[in-house]
Design a protein around this motif. Sequence first.
Motif, PDB file in Angstrom:
ATOM      1  N   LEU A  63     -68.825  70.095  19.113  1.00  0.00           N
ATOM      2  CA  LEU A  63     -70.271  70.254  19.290  1.00  0.00           C
ATOM      3  C   LEU A  63     -70.904  68.942  19.725  1.00  0.00           C
ATOM      4  CD1 LEU A  63     -71.033  72.552  16.227  1.00  0.00           C
ATOM      5  CD2 LEU A  63     -70.970  73.214  18.638  1.00  0.00           C
ATOM      6  N   GLY A  64     -70.392  67.836  19.223  1.00  0.00           N
ATOM      7  CA  GLY A  64     -70.868  66.532  19.677  1.00  0.00           C
ATOM      8  C   GLY A  64     -70.566  66.308  21.146  1.00  0.00           C
ATOM      9  N   PHE A  65     -69.463  66.866  21.603  1.00  0.00           N
ATOM     10  CA  PHE A  65     -69.058  66.731  22.997  1.00  0.00           C
ATOM     11  C   PHE A  65     -70.101  67.311  23.950  1.00  0.00           C
ATOM     12  CE2 PHE A  65     -66.518  68.176  26.714  1.00  0.00           C
ATOM     13  CZ  PHE A  65     -65.946  66.970  27.078  1.00  0.00           C
ATOM     14  N   VAL A  66     -70.793  68.384  23.518  1.00  0.00           N
ATOM     15  CA  VAL A  66     -71.825  68.991  24.370  1.00  0.00           C
ATOM     16  C   VAL A  66     -73.226  68.495  24.008  1.00  0.00           C
ATOM     17  CG1 VAL A  66     -70.447  71.032  24.905  1.00  0.00           C
ATOM     18  CG2 VAL A  66     -71.981  71.068  22.908  1.00  0.00           C
ATOM     19  N   GLY A  67     -73.284  67.485  23.131  1.00  0.00           N
ATOM     20  CA  GLY A  67     -74.563  66.838  22.866  1.00  0.00           C
ATOM     21  C   GLY A  67     -75.211  67.162  21.542  1.00  0.00           C
ATOM     22  N   ILE A  68     -74.558  67.968  20.714  1.00  0.00           N
ATOM     23  CA  ILE A  68     -75.143  68.354  19.429  1.00  0.00           C
ATOM     24  C   ILE A  68     -74.552  67.476  18.334  1.00  0.00           C
ATOM     25  CG2 ILE A  68     -75.536  70.218  17.799  1.00  0.00           C
ATOM     26  CD1 ILE A  68     -75.079  72.188  20.113  1.00  0.00           C
ATOM     27  N   SER A  69     -75.369  66.601  17.782  1.00  0.00           N
ATOM     28  CA  SER A  69     -74.878  65.677  16.752  1.00  0.00           C
ATOM     29  C   SER A  69     -75.454  65.961  15.371  1.00  0.00           C
ATOM     30  CB  SER A  69     -75.199  64.229  17.149  1.00  0.00           C
ATOM     31  OG  SER A  69     -76.595  64.060  17.322  1.00  0.00           O
ATOM     32  N   ASP A  70     -76.516  66.749  15.293  1.00  0.00           N
ATOM     33  CA  ASP A  70     -77.146  67.076  14.010  1.00  0.00           C
ATOM     34  C   ASP A  70     -76.444  68.304  13.442  1.00  0.00           C
ATOM     35  OD1 ASP A  70     -78.739  67.554  11.842  1.00  0.00           O
ATOM     36  OD2 ASP A  70     -80.644  67.535  12.926  1.00  0.00           O
ATOM     37  N   ILE A  71     -75.317  68.061  12.753  1.00  0.00           N
ATOM     38  CA  ILE A  71     -74.457  69.141  12.262  1.00  0.00           C
ATOM     39  C   ILE A  71     -74.346  69.024  10.748  1.00  0.00           C
ATOM     40  CG2 ILE A  71     -72.209  70.264  12.476  1.00  0.00           C
ATOM     41  CD1 ILE A  71     -71.904  68.697  15.155  1.00  0.00           C
ATOM     42  N   ASN A  72     -74.678  70.086  10.058  1.00  0.00           N
ATOM     43  CA  ASN A  72     -74.718  70.098   8.598  1.00  0.00           C
ATOM     44  C   ASN A  72     -73.766  71.171   8.064  1.00  0.00           C
ATOM     45  OD1 ASN A  72     -77.483  68.429   8.238  1.00  0.00           O
ATOM     46  ND2 ASN A  72     -77.681  69.858   9.932  1.00  0.00           N
ATOM     47  N   PHE A  73     -73.087  70.855   6.972  1.00  0.00           N
ATOM     48  CA  PHE A  73     -72.110  71.776   6.393  1.00  0.00           C
ATOM     49  C   PHE A  73     -72.504  72.135   4.960  1.00  0.00           C
ATOM     50  CE2 PHE A  73     -69.859  69.821   9.819  1.00  0.00           C
ATOM     51  CZ  PHE A  73     -68.938  70.759  10.257  1.00  0.00           C
ATOM     52  N   ILE A  74     -72.416  73.423   4.664  1.00  0.00           N
ATOM     53  CA  ILE A  74     -72.526  73.918   3.301  1.00  0.00           C
ATOM     54  C   ILE A  74     -71.229  74.671   3.016  1.00  0.00           C
ATOM     55  CG2 ILE A  74     -73.746  75.474   1.726  1.00  0.00           C
ATOM     56  CD1 ILE A  74     -76.312  74.869   3.308  1.00  0.00           C
ATOM     57  N   TYR A  75     -70.487  74.223   2.002  1.00  0.00           N
ATOM     58  CA  TYR A  75     -69.152  74.758   1.738  1.00  0.00           C
ATOM     59  C   TYR A  75     -69.162  75.699   0.530  1.00  0.00           C
ATOM     60  CZ  TYR A  75     -67.643  70.779   4.627  1.00  0.00           C
ATOM     61  OH  TYR A  75     -67.470  69.866   5.641  1.00  0.00           O
ATOM     62  N   ALA A  76     -68.450  76.809   0.660  1.00  0.00           N
ATOM     63  CA  ALA A  76     -68.120  77.674  -0.468  1.00  0.00           C
ATOM     64  C   ALA A  76     -66.596  77.756  -0.473  1.00  0.00           C
ATOM     65  CB  ALA A  76     -68.748  79.052  -0.315  1.00  0.00           C
ATOM     66  N   GLU A  77     -65.969  77.032  -1.391  1.00  0.00           N
ATOM     67  CA  GLU A  77     -64.511  76.923  -1.385  1.00  0.00           C
ATOM     68  C   GLU A  77     -63.906  77.536  -2.648  1.00  0.00           C
ATOM     69  OE1 GLU A  77     -63.051  73.484   1.334  1.00  0.00           O
ATOM     70  OE2 GLU A  77     -63.754  72.622  -0.549  1.00  0.00           O
ATOM     71  N   GLY A  78     -62.591  77.735  -2.584  1.00  0.00           N
ATOM     72  CA  GLY A  78     -61.879  78.308  -3.716  1.00  0.00           C
ATOM     73  C   GLY A  78     -62.241  79.756  -3.965  1.00  0.00           C
ATOM     74  N   LEU A  79     -62.604  80.476  -2.902  1.00  0.00           N
ATOM     75  CA  LEU A  79     -63.085  81.848  -3.077  1.00  0.00           C
ATOM     76  C   LEU A  79     -61.960  82.834  -3.386  1.00  0.00           C
ATOM     77  CD1 LEU A  79     -65.864  82.022  -0.347  1.00  0.00           C
ATOM     78  CD2 LEU A  79     -66.024  81.318  -2.751  1.00  0.00           C
ATOM     79  N   ALA A  80     -60.705  82.399  -3.235  1.00  0.00           N
ATOM     80  CA  ALA A  80     -59.569  83.236  -3.626  1.00  0.00           C
ATOM     81  C   ALA A  80     -58.975  82.751  -4.951  1.00  0.00           C
ATOM     82  CB  ALA A  80     -58.504  83.224  -2.535  1.00  0.00           C
ATOM     83  N   MET A  81     -59.709  81.868  -5.619  1.00  0.00           N
ATOM     84  CA  MET A  81     -59.222  81.238  -6.841  1.00  0.00           C
ATOM     85  C   MET A  81     -60.173  81.557  -7.996  1.00  0.00           C
ATOM     86  SD  MET A  81     -58.450  77.542  -5.013  1.00  0.00           S
ATOM     87  CE  MET A  81     -57.969  76.735  -6.553  1.00  0.00           C
ATOM     88  N   PRO A  82     -59.717  81.315  -9.236  1.00  0.00           N
ATOM     89  CA  PRO A  82     -60.648  81.458 -10.372  1.00  0.00           C
ATOM     90  C   PRO A  82     -61.852  80.531 -10.176  1.00  0.00           C
ATOM     91  CG  PRO A  82     -58.389  81.276 -11.150  1.00  0.00           C
ATOM     92  CD  PRO A  82     -58.350  80.975  -9.674  1.00  0.00           C
ATOM     93  N   GLY A  83     -63.013  80.992 -10.550  1.00  0.00           N
ATOM     94  CA  GLY A  83     -64.216  80.182 -10.387  1.00  0.00           C
ATOM     95  C   GLY A  83     -64.931  80.406  -9.079  1.00  0.00           C
TER      96      GLY A  83
END
Length: 199
Positions: A160-180
């Motif tokens: 995405l930075g390659f095409v000029g988009i540098s304002d990139i934000n991540f929200i993670y939901a991890e361990g969804l196949a695990m307890p918790g």
Amino acid sequence: MKKVLVLNSSLNGEQGNSTKLSQLFVEQLSSKQQIAVTTRDLSNDAIAHLTQTEMAAWMTDANERSDEQKALAAISDELIAELTDNELIVIGMPMYNFGIPSTFKAWIDRIARAGITFKYTEQGAVGLLENKKVVVLAARGGIYQGTDMDTQTKYLKDVLGFVGISDINFIYAEGLAMPGAEQSLQAAEQQISSFTDNL
């Protein structure tokens, strides 16, 4: 009014965790400000893998294209116009085998076009897309954030930075196949609420 493009690519459609998170993001944002939303489901309305024939159509002058080339070029043109027209890009991103879905890669292959979304200069490639913010809602079965196995985060930032988009934000939901898993989803939902408060 903020214009929002939502890109989903879960094989599970609306039941996919990444899709649910992107839908929640839009619901939260729409409750706080006026938005106009365009949604594209890249799994349900899959784009074929890029071929040399299609790429050649891009490189043929528009006035000289055959009917087949016009139809092929129109795929990329439509996706780029859609991306260009929206200021906020919300990406529901599942992780499959440590990478992005192939359907999302097919989208990337259509929107990364020399002379349109980036150009080559003596100093290297320069992105041409401006004033875009991206939010990635990343849903994963395991826990990979911050490790070498998280190839998604770096790839998305790079491409995405390659095409000029540098304002990139991540929200993670991890361990969804695990307890918790429920706690992980709740934490992601809280981050979405906080993030949309500040948009």
